[in-house]
Design a protein around this motif. Structure first.
Motif, PDB file in Angstrom:
ATOM      1  N   GLY A 427     -38.539 -30.802 -63.993  1.00  0.00           N
ATOM      2  CA  GLY A 427     -39.450 -31.851 -64.086  1.00  0.00           C
ATOM      3  C   GLY A 427     -38.730 -33.200 -64.040  1.00  0.00           C
ATOM      4  N   LEU A 428     -37.454 -33.085 -63.415  1.00  0.00           N
ATOM      5  CA  LEU A 428     -36.723 -34.569 -63.353  1.00  0.00           C
ATOM      6  C   LEU A 428     -37.177 -35.180 -62.135  1.00  0.00           C
ATOM      7  CD1 LEU A 428     -32.974 -33.518 -64.394  1.00  0.00           C
ATOM      8  CD2 LEU A 428     -35.175 -34.320 -65.768  1.00  0.00           C
ATOM      9  N   GLY A 429     -37.647 -36.436 -62.430  1.00  0.00           N
ATOM     10  CA  GLY A 429     -37.841 -37.358 -61.182  1.00  0.00           C
ATOM     11  C   GLY A 429     -36.745 -37.658 -60.240  1.00  0.00           C
ATOM     12  N   SER A 430     -36.992 -38.313 -59.149  1.00  0.00           N
ATOM     13  CA  SER A 430     -36.012 -38.487 -58.062  1.00  0.00           C
ATOM     14  C   SER A 430     -34.653 -39.194 -58.645  1.00  0.00           C
ATOM     15  CB  SER A 430     -36.605 -39.103 -56.824  1.00  0.00           C
ATOM     16  OG  SER A 430     -37.108 -40.434 -57.146  1.00  0.00           O
ATOM     17  N   GLY A 431     -35.052 -40.286 -59.342  1.00  0.00           N
ATOM     18  CA  GLY A 431     -33.840 -40.948 -59.948  1.00  0.00           C
ATOM     19  C   GLY A 431     -32.993 -40.164 -60.866  1.00  0.00           C
ATOM     20  N   GLN A 432     -34.041 -39.662 -62.027  1.00  0.00           N
ATOM     21  CA  GLN A 432     -33.242 -38.980 -63.055  1.00  0.00           C
ATOM     22  C   GLN A 432     -32.412 -37.724 -62.240  1.00  0.00           C
ATOM     23  OE1 GLN A 432     -37.022 -38.082 -64.923  1.00  0.00           O
ATOM     24  NE2 GLN A 432     -35.880 -38.861 -66.860  1.00  0.00           N
ATOM     25  N   ARG A 433     -33.134 -37.179 -61.338  1.00  0.00           N
ATOM     26  CA  ARG A 433     -32.644 -35.804 -60.731  1.00  0.00           C
ATOM     27  C   ARG A 433     -31.066 -36.258 -59.980  1.00  0.00           C
ATOM     28  NH1 ARG A 433     -36.256 -32.924 -56.448  1.00  0.00           N
ATOM     29  NH2 ARG A 433     -37.351 -33.177 -58.178  1.00  0.00           N
ATOM     30  N   ARG A 434     -31.073 -37.251 -59.216  1.00  0.00           N
ATOM     31  CA  ARG A 434     -29.757 -37.829 -58.868  1.00  0.00           C
ATOM     32  C   ARG A 434     -28.627 -38.256 -59.708  1.00  0.00           C
ATOM     33  NH1 ARG A 434     -33.014 -40.572 -55.018  1.00  0.00           N
ATOM     34  NH2 ARG A 434     -32.956 -42.303 -56.402  1.00  0.00           N
ATOM     35  N   ALA A 435     -29.146 -38.647 -60.831  1.00  0.00           N
ATOM     36  CA  ALA A 435     -28.021 -39.124 -61.820  1.00  0.00           C
ATOM     37  C   ALA A 435     -27.710 -37.822 -62.571  1.00  0.00           C
ATOM     38  CB  ALA A 435     -28.926 -40.074 -62.818  1.00  0.00           C
ATOM     39  N   ALA A 436     -28.540 -36.773 -63.018  1.00  0.00           N
ATOM     40  CA  ALA A 436     -28.225 -35.681 -63.612  1.00  0.00           C
ATOM     41  C   ALA A 436     -27.261 -34.633 -62.912  1.00  0.00           C
ATOM     42  CB  ALA A 436     -29.469 -34.802 -63.987  1.00  0.00           C
ATOM     43  N   ILE A 437     -27.605 -34.492 -61.491  1.00  0.00           N
ATOM     44  CA  ILE A 437     -26.740 -33.715 -60.685  1.00  0.00           C
ATOM     45  C   ILE A 437     -25.447 -34.381 -60.512  1.00  0.00           C
ATOM     46  CG2 ILE A 437     -26.303 -33.139 -58.309  1.00  0.00           C
ATOM     47  CD1 ILE A 437     -29.307 -32.664 -57.964  1.00  0.00           C
ATOM     48  N   GLU A 438     -25.210 -35.871 -60.176  1.00  0.00           N
ATOM     49  CA  GLU A 438     -23.807 -36.311 -60.214  1.00  0.00           C
ATOM     50  C   GLU A 438     -23.167 -36.204 -61.476  1.00  0.00           C
ATOM     51  OE1 GLU A 438     -24.389 -40.643 -59.364  1.00  0.00           O
ATOM     52  OE2 GLU A 438     -25.497 -39.954 -57.390  1.00  0.00           O
ATOM     53  N   ARG A 439     -23.886 -36.162 -62.652  1.00  0.00           N
ATOM     54  CA  ARG A 439     -23.124 -35.909 -64.052  1.00  0.00           C
ATOM     55  C   ARG A 439     -22.558 -34.730 -64.316  1.00  0.00           C
ATOM     56  NH1 ARG A 439     -27.391 -37.544 -66.824  1.00  0.00           N
ATOM     57  NH2 ARG A 439     -28.033 -35.222 -67.603  1.00  0.00           N
ATOM     58  N   MET A 440     -23.420 -33.559 -63.788  1.00  0.00           N
ATOM     59  CA  MET A 440     -22.912 -32.272 -63.862  1.00  0.00           C
ATOM     60  C   MET A 440     -21.977 -31.988 -62.938  1.00  0.00           C
ATOM     61  SD  MET A 440     -24.788 -30.906 -66.198  1.00  0.00           S
ATOM     62  CE  MET A 440     -24.814 -32.657 -67.091  1.00  0.00           C
TER      63      MET A 440
END
Length: 579
Positions: A427-440
């Motif tokens: 359920g991560l929003g688009s901005g959260q999603r990009r940041a989370a993927i980059e972090r991982m």
């Protein structure tokens, strides 16, 4: 002079234009002993196994197997070699007997000797009562025994075992070794590839590989002796052992470190002076010299553990809560007349690593699935992060991350697509999603593999991706079902650095493992057998429960075996009395 079972002479194997998978390797494997094959993920162990089995040809150099050249006599080699591949290579929808029949047909084993051979193998492996059971319904240890029995059809002269003990509990692993020693006594040559370095110590000789090159060939004890006066234990540090390990690994004189119950084991670089506990910031701690292990020597030879601190510890702290974060009360699961989990109780505090240990089939994974909401219990209740799993399932699941026992991501999707899918599922929003993927991608070094299908990743990177997908939404509770099964010691240390970092900011972890050195990282452990908790406490407390006059200081693996054997003997006594 007897010819060796296997002779590698200036062996090279290339796949494409990159660095060779095997580079200029020369070694000999004698009959009548176990030769261990160890090294990090991608070292070339499986490639070497397949070359020795005659399943692929070298790019250059020569391999002689039982006197036959692999280039010119592959058919003859296949008749004298038994090969048990890394992944369970049998047919799960065939019975035990049908799998043995298939292997006998493939090896042209016919006549009266076929039946006699089957009877011997079934007795040898302990599978005689299970000939009608589907292979897919066997426990992990029984599957490995069946794989070994099938590899022995036709009585090979050379047995190649590619990580046969992955996912196998210490009791079943001990049984596998008993079987192997019986074969060695008959003069069979065995090559045993393993990620467990305590297991490699049982071998008469080892070949240590890294990036396709041979770093060491010889007896494990000879390599261990090179580590004299370099291994120490820091004791008396209480709950600060995770912090001390992180701090100590930053020191230039420390090349490796692991947690051992309430202590921390440190390995120094050659010639280094041991750091005083006060210099580490722990003036009340004690530094004690301890005997080196083979694992100390291998990790040092491979360059030591990573020293950089996990970036997962830099995220915001989990809000403090009172009371248990994970709680099981009378948790029970029945499948028909069979009770897999029988009224289990435990509670896990915030910021605690809690281990569920037990033999294959003890009920650990069933308990896990109930606590994740994937299985409905027959009786009892479970709460996660303050939510009842069966009345508030969605709220509970949003607070936890789950890494399954078997690789559970999508093998036909790329790394990037898997990360994107799980970000959306959480359920991560688009901005959260990009940041989370980059972090991982940054934390787990996934950038070189972003376009690679997950099913094609090396094992260590598959596990990194699985952990990345489990933690990208920053869960308060993390469930890890055998997260490091089969991965090498350096990658295991990296995983535990990430786990320790998350625990340091308040994440609660429930973990299962068959690797007892890894279980030392747990704050508390519940030992399960036949669906019941038979002992509970810290690693040191479980060792104390298992201690005897003859074995005053057992290892955690020795304690695991002793406590389960003791419980089963007690249960058999009760059953005889009731009868």
């Amino acid at each position: 002079m007897t010819a060796p079972a296997v002779e590698f002479e200036k062996l090279v194997k290339r796949f494409g234009a990159g660095r060779p998978a095997i580079a200029d390797l020369s070694a000999t494997i004698p009959y009548g002993q176990v030769t261990g094959l160890v090294g990090p993920d991608g070292a070339g162990k499986t490639t070497l196994m397949r070359l020795a089995a005659g399943l692929m040809l070298p790019s250059s150099g020569r391999i002689a197997v039982c006197g036959f050249d692999t280039r010119t006599a592959a058919a003859a080699i296949h008749r004298v070699v038994g090969y048990m591949p890394q992944r369970f290579g049998l047919y799960e929808d065939l019975t035990v007997a049908e799998n043995l029949d298939l292997y006998a047909d493939l090896r042209d084993v016919v006549g009266p000797g076929r039946r006699r051979g089957f009877d011997q193998l079934l007795d040898f492996s302990g599978l005689a009562p299970f000939t009608g059971r589907l292979a897919g319904r066997l426990s992990g240890g029984m599957k490995q025994k069946l794989g070994l029995a099938c590899a022995l059809v036709g009585t090979p002269k050379l047995l190649l075992l590619d990580e046969p003990s992955v996912g196998v509990d210490p009791i079943s692993r001990r049984e596998l070794w008993r079987m192997i020693y019986q074969l060695v006594a008959q003069g069979i040559a065995v090559i045993w590839s393993t990620a467990y370095l305590d297991e490699a110590e049982r071998c008469a000789a080892v070949l240590l590989l890294s990036e396709g090159r041979l770093l060491y060939a010889g007896a494990p004890a000879d390599l261990t002796r090179t580590m004299a006066k370099r291994s120490y234990r820091v004791c008396g540090i209480g709950s600060e052992r995770r912090r001390l390990l992180t701090d100590a690994l930053r020191l230039p004189e420390v090349t490796d470190g692991v947690i051992e119950g309430s202590a921390v084991r440190l390995v120094l670089v050659e010639g280094a002076i041991p750091p005083a506990p006060a210099a580490l910031g722990y003036p009340r701690a004690r530094l004690e010299s301890t005997a080196p292990r083979f694992e100390d020597a291998v990790v040092a030879r491979l360059g030591g553990a990573r020293k950089d601190e996990s970036r997962l510890g830099a995220k915001r702290a989990v809000p403090r809560t009172s009371g248990p974060v994970v709680e099981a009360q009378d948790l029970t699961k029945r499948f028909g007349a069979f009770t897999a989990v029988d009224h289990i109780d435990f509670a896990i505090r915030q910021g605690e690593i809690f281990g569920l240990l037990g033999a294959n089939g003890a009920g650990k994974s069933t308990t896990f699935k109930m606590l994740c909401g994937l299985l409905k219990p027959s009786a009892g209740s479970a709460r996660v992060a303050g939510h009842d799993l069966y009345r508030q399932a969605a709220a509970a699941r949003s607070r936890l991350g789950y890494m399954a026992q078997k690789f559970s991501l999508y093998g036909d999707l790329s790394v990037a697509q898997n990360l994107g899918f799980f970000a959306g599922a959480y359920g991560l929003g688009s901005g959260q999603r990009r940041a989370a993927i980059e972090r991982m991608v940054g934390v787990f070094d996934l950038k070189p593999y972003l376009e690679t299908n997950a099913g094609l990743l090396p094992l260590g990177y598959r596990q990194r991706l699985a952990l990345a997908c489990a933690v990208m939404h920053e869960p308060a509770v993390l469930f890890l079902d055998e997260p490091t099964s089969g991965i090498d010691p350096l990658t295991r240390r990296e995983f535990w650095a990430h786990i320790n970092a998350m625990v340091g900011r308040g994440v609660t972890v429930l973990v299962t493992t068959h690797f007892m050195d890894e279980a030392e990282y747990c704050d508390r452990i519940a030992l399960i057998d036949a669906g019941n908790v038979i002992a509970q406490g810290s690693p040191d407390e479980l060792k104390a429960l298992a201690a005897t006059q003859d074995q005053a200081l057992p290892t955690l693996e020795e304690a695991f075996i002793a406590l389960i054997v003791r419980q089963r003997a007690r249960q058999q006594g009760h059953d005889r009395a009731a009868a």
